[in-house]
Design an enzyme around this catalytic site. Sequence first.
Site, PDB file in Angstrom:
ATOM      1  N   LYS A 172       0.860  -1.188   0.000  1.00 13.45           N
ATOM      2  CA  LYS A 172       0.000   0.000   0.000  1.00 13.45           C
ATOM      3  C   LYS A 172       0.894   1.234   0.000  1.00 13.45           C
ATOM      4  CE  LYS A 172      -1.605   3.058   2.689  1.00 13.45           C
ATOM      5  NZ  LYS A 172      -1.806   4.262   1.825  1.00 13.45           N
ATOM      6  N   GLY A 203      -4.872   3.361  -1.905  1.00 12.62           N
ATOM      7  CA  GLY A 203      -5.948   3.809  -1.029  1.00 12.62           C
ATOM      8  C   GLY A 203      -5.400   4.521   0.192  1.00 12.62           C
ATOM      9  N   GLY A 205      -4.769   5.284   4.373  1.00 13.94           N
ATOM     10  CA  GLY A 205      -4.392   4.520   5.552  1.00 13.94           C
ATOM     11  C   GLY A 205      -5.604   4.080   6.349  1.00 13.94           C
ATOM     12  N   VAL A 208      -7.353   1.069   3.459  1.00 23.35           N
ATOM     13  CA  VAL A 208      -6.465  -0.028   3.053  1.00 23.35           C
ATOM     14  C   VAL A 208      -5.450  -0.355   4.145  1.00 23.35           C
ATOM     15  CG1 VAL A 208      -4.752  -0.771   1.348  1.00 23.35           C
ATOM     16  CG2 VAL A 208      -6.784   0.487   0.611  1.00 23.35           C
ATOM     17  N   GLY A 209      -4.823   0.666   4.714  1.00 22.31           N
ATOM     18  CA  GLY A 209      -3.826   0.429   5.760  1.00 22.31           C
ATOM     19  C   GLY A 209      -4.418  -0.281   6.966  1.00 22.31           C
ATOM     20  N   GLU A 247       9.208   2.132  10.981  1.00 21.99           N
ATOM     21  CA  GLU A 247      10.243   3.162  10.816  1.00 21.99           C
ATOM     22  C   GLU A 247       9.485   4.476  10.793  1.00 21.99           C
ATOM     23  OE1 GLU A 247      12.016   6.044   9.473  1.00 21.99           O
ATOM     24  OE2 GLU A 247      12.122   5.035   7.533  1.00 21.99           O
ATOM     25  N   CYS A 281      12.829  11.492   7.475  1.00 21.73           N
ATOM     26  CA  CYS A 281      12.613  11.250   8.903  1.00 21.73           C
ATOM     27  C   CYS A 281      13.911  11.311   9.696  1.00 21.73           C
ATOM     28  CB  CYS A 281      11.912   9.917   9.115  1.00 21.73           C
ATOM     29  SG  CYS A 281      12.511   8.616   8.036  1.00 21.73           S
ATOM     30  N   GLU A 381       8.675  17.011  15.000  1.00 21.51           N
ATOM     31  CA  GLU A 381       9.174  16.789  13.640  1.00 21.51           C
ATOM     32  C   GLU A 381       8.457  17.752  12.700  1.00 21.51           C
ATOM     33  OE1 GLU A 381      10.413  12.953  11.052  1.00 21.51           O
ATOM     34  OE2 GLU A 381       8.349  12.940  11.770  1.00 21.51           O
TER      35      GLU A 381
END
Length: 475
Positions: A172, A203, A205, A208-209, A247, A281, A381
Amino acid sequence: MVTERESQFFIGGEWLEFAGVARLPVVDPSSELVVGHIAAGSAHHVDLAVAAARKAFPGFSQSSVSERLGLLGRMHSLLKDRAEIFAEALVMEMGAAISFARASQVPFAAEHIRVQMEVLEKYRFVTIDGHTATAKEAIGVCALITPWNWPLYQITAKVAPAIAAGCSIVLKPSELSPYSALLFAQLMHDAGTPPGVFNLVNGTGESVGAALASHPEVDMISITGSTRAGVLVAQAAAPTVKRVVQELGGKSPNILLDDANFSEAVSKGVLAGMRNVGQSCSAPTRMLVPAHRLVEVEELASETARAITVGAPLDPATGMGPIANRAQFERVQAMIQAGIDDGAKLLCGGLGRPAGLDRGFFTQPTIFSKVTSDMRIAREEIFGPVLSIMPYMDEDDAIGIANDTVYGLGAHVQSSDPERARRAAARIRAGQIHINYPAWNGAAAFGGYKHSGNGREYGVHGLEEYLETKSILGY
């Protein structure tokens, strides 16, 4: 090719189109114009893809190392052959400067495949100690969730070790930068991947996630994304006791020890923090410097940032394109405002687009100084070209500031004394430390401490996330 496939999913070795599927817009961040619409999958499409992967797993998991090496070799060759097509897709979907896409985004993605070939050639799947054998076996059906900031690079970082291990895959990709993933699915088809070994469902999150994370027939899920997304995946995965590799976010420090070469260390540090428009990141966005050299650092950093050419990503002279999407552009602007509100010293950049750019998600390379650990720009972040310069009193103070974060993904140390740099690196709580700006290494383990995640990617460490361990006594 991309526009032909944007309404389809790749399931069971075929491109499939379904009636009544919602569409999600794809926006070119340099123009803010909608350039296409991709199909938005649902739990139903996830079920079909997982079933295809489950059906393919027994055969593929028993394939020989030479067969998997052959597949990886064809993948690598096709990616090199189609490098320019992928680079142009990255420009369109996320605004990567074409020079950066050609020099980093695509070659590093290819390198992940090559490294896994190298690992697979030498890896011992069975080791014997006396009468006990330890076997490493493919874990099963793997759901791979990839982000929008390094779209192709993160796909190969997960797909290549999964293939090397003998796993089957449901990918995905981010719905915000999906075109490189569609090109990659076609590449997997053209490389002769057995049907069902690789599947792609586009799709969100939330649909689909979430369906992949909670699916009882998925054995392992690997996600690269925000810490918030990683937590949601882990929560959804918990009832099915699947392996979760995450991650996630970072707020990486860059410690310039007092014996560093500052004229080099400062400029390289600014460029490292702002590489990929700061959308990495592990970007070293906190520059920790001796308090007595703060003025010198401010001048060097400002000079470097002002020399960055922000502009149209297809222009080879452009050093920095736009932020990849509107939501992130607005987030970066809000964080720049937070830096101003909290009283940090604005050295260069600031709110709004660079001069001469009246549309697109372009952001000024921005540097704050006299940043303290209680400020939002030091703790959260930002994921944009925003650097915080933080003064420290002595080396112990620098280490304390470096570790004063919920994150622990990456860190940098600059020093003319290798042994001193190694001692500092040993004290930093992070998963990957860079001393004196070394070359990128696709075999070096990558992953985080604390809120930056669990598990490791790249090289042999990445391969082993896709393997189960079996002990056979009396062998």
